[in-house]
Motif scaffolding. Structure first.
Motif, mmCIF file in Angstrom:
data_model
loop_
_atom_site.group_PDB
_atom_site.id
_atom_site.type_symbol
_atom_site.label_atom_id
_atom_site.label_comp_id
_atom_site.label_asym_id
_atom_site.label_seq_id
_atom_site.Cartn_x
_atom_site.Cartn_y
_atom_site.Cartn_z
ATOM 1 N N VAL A 128 -1.442 7.867 4.670
ATOM 2 C CA VAL A 128 -2.027 9.554 4.804
ATOM 3 C C VAL A 128 -0.754 10.174 5.880
ATOM 4 O O VAL A 128 0.263 10.926 6.078
ATOM 5 N N ALA A 131 2.197 10.736 3.317
ATOM 6 C CA ALA A 131 2.463 11.309 2.505
ATOM 7 C C ALA A 131 2.765 12.412 2.962
ATOM 8 O O ALA A 131 3.821 13.001 2.721
ATOM 9 N N SER A 251 4.266 8.329 -1.650
ATOM 10 C CA SER A 251 3.481 7.604 -0.143
ATOM 11 C C SER A 251 1.964 8.551 -0.726
ATOM 12 O O SER A 251 1.159 7.229 -0.383
ATOM 13 N N ILE A 252 1.812 9.052 -1.680
ATOM 14 C CA ILE A 252 0.009 9.419 -2.170
ATOM 15 C C ILE A 252 0.164 7.740 -2.920
ATOM 16 O O ILE A 252 -1.342 7.407 -2.659
#
Length: 387
Positions: A128, A131, A251-252
């Motif tokens: 998170v 992201a 990044s997710i």
């Protein structure tokens, strides 16, 4: 609410850097700056993120993790707003330093906060966190020029507009953490020194620095080398946006892949190889398509390596105090190394007049990073006790 607050806070950790990258050529032309000088605008915040990281423990012990993050957000908001007056070069550089100080303390504080409140889900929460950073980077790169055109404002005002997002995030953070501020007493009472004698911690710091050096150098200079590949200024700015969007997507997805297959060495090596491929393409190939292909490869790999660099201190420690200590030390040395990268890249361009030569230098740094990955890729359980 804490998860949403962490996401919003992390969004603000790169907008001040990538918004400048989108306008790099315009700023350099208007202020008549050399490549070395203009690189300071991205290099100084990163170096400050390293130099001032050791202050994190003092602030968190005195004010707690939540209030420390709040104060850093206010500092970043004020410095960003000052960019309304960015045509004053000295003031512009000063805002870069102030933002860097805020980022220096907020990073380890968020890592400690995650370790304390989400000890069983650190991998997901770092996802998170990264992201949010990717989202902020893509927003800074992709929206700064449209905002400038939409509101018919000059570039200093376009850079300063991002302070509004910081204020919104600050309000959300205060609301989400208002009931947890008293839960940081253990962090205040226990002072953990930096693990300078732990060789593994030093290598983690080096890895963090090398990947950051590559990341920030690429972010700062991919637009100029895209113009070298015969793209217009608008298209070159779009390449920066594509880079940031790919970083966001990675990044997710990276935490999802990592949970399914958690071999750190595999992910460190595969991302490093992809990164090296993108750098070599920019170094030795030319044409309109090259920057787009490179942006995808570099976006995937830099985001993947950044996620791993954030995760390593948490993965090597057992509690919030150790995690904050490791993260502070890793970011202290790591960001200093990272900030030197864009400056050296700009200096190489000044003395050679060639962007490809600068990217060859980055390729050598990537090779060194691969060697470090081979050493620290596999976590050794027996080293957990001395942390």
């Amino acid at each position: 609410m804490m998860v949403i607050a962490i996401l919003f806070v992390s969004v603000n950790l790169r907008t001040s850097i990538t918004s400048i990258a989108a306008l790099l050529e315009t700023i350099q032309s208007d202020l008549l700056l050399s490549s070395t000088t203009i690189s300071l605008l991205t290099g100084i915040p990163v170096i400050c993120m390293g130099l001032f990281a050791p202050l994190t423990s003092k602030f968190t012990q005195k004010f707690g993790l939540e209030r420390t993050v709040t104060m850093c957000l206010i500092l970043i908001a004020a410095a960003t707003a000052l960019r309304f007056f960015a045509e004053n070069v000295a003031l512009f550089i000063m805002t870069a330093g102030l933002i860097g100080i805020g980022l220096a303390i907020i990073g380890p504080s968020l890592s400690g906060f995650i370790k304390q409140h989400f000890p069983l889900h650190a991998h997901v929460m770092i996802g998170v966190y990264s992201a949010g950073i990717g989202l902020g980077a893509s927003m800074g790169a992709g929206l700064t020029i449209p905002l400038k055109n939409k509101f018919h404002i000059e570039w200093p005002a376009a850079l300063a507009l991002w302070f509004v997002l910081v204020l919104i995030s600050t309000a959300l953070w205060i609301f989400a953490t208002k009931n947890s501020a008293n839960q940081n007493m253990s962090v205040k009472k226990i002072k953990k020194p930096f693990p300078w004698r732990n060789k593994r911690a030093l290598l983690v710091m080096l890895f963090f620095g090398l990947q950051g050096c590559l990341n920030y150098s690429i972010t700062a200079w991919i637009a100029p080398i895209s113009q070298f590949n015969h793209l217009s200024e608008t298209l070159a700015g779009t390449v920066v946006t594509v880079l940031a969007l790919v970083q966001l997507g990675t990044s997710i997805l990276m935490p999802i892949f990592f949970v399914r297959y958690s071999n750190r060495l595999f992910w460190m090596l595969i991302n490093s190889i992809i990164l090296l491929s993108g750098l070599l393409i920019l170094s030795f190939m030319n044409g309109h398509v090259i920057p787009w292909v490179a942006a995808v490869l570099l976006g995937v790999s830099t985001s993947g390596l950044f996620y791993l660099a954030l995760l390593l201190p948490l993965d090597e420690t057992d509690n919030a105090e150790d995690a904050s200590s490791w993260t502070s030390m890793v970011q202290f040395g790591g960001y200093i190394i990272s900030g030197i990268g864009p400056i050296i890249t700009g200096w190489l361009h000044d003395i050679t007049g060639s962007y490809p030569i600068s990217f060859i230098g980055l390729s050598i740094i990537c090779l060194i990073s691969i060697v470090v990955s081979l050493v620290i890729g596999n976590k050794r359980v027996e080293e957990g006790a001395p942390n």
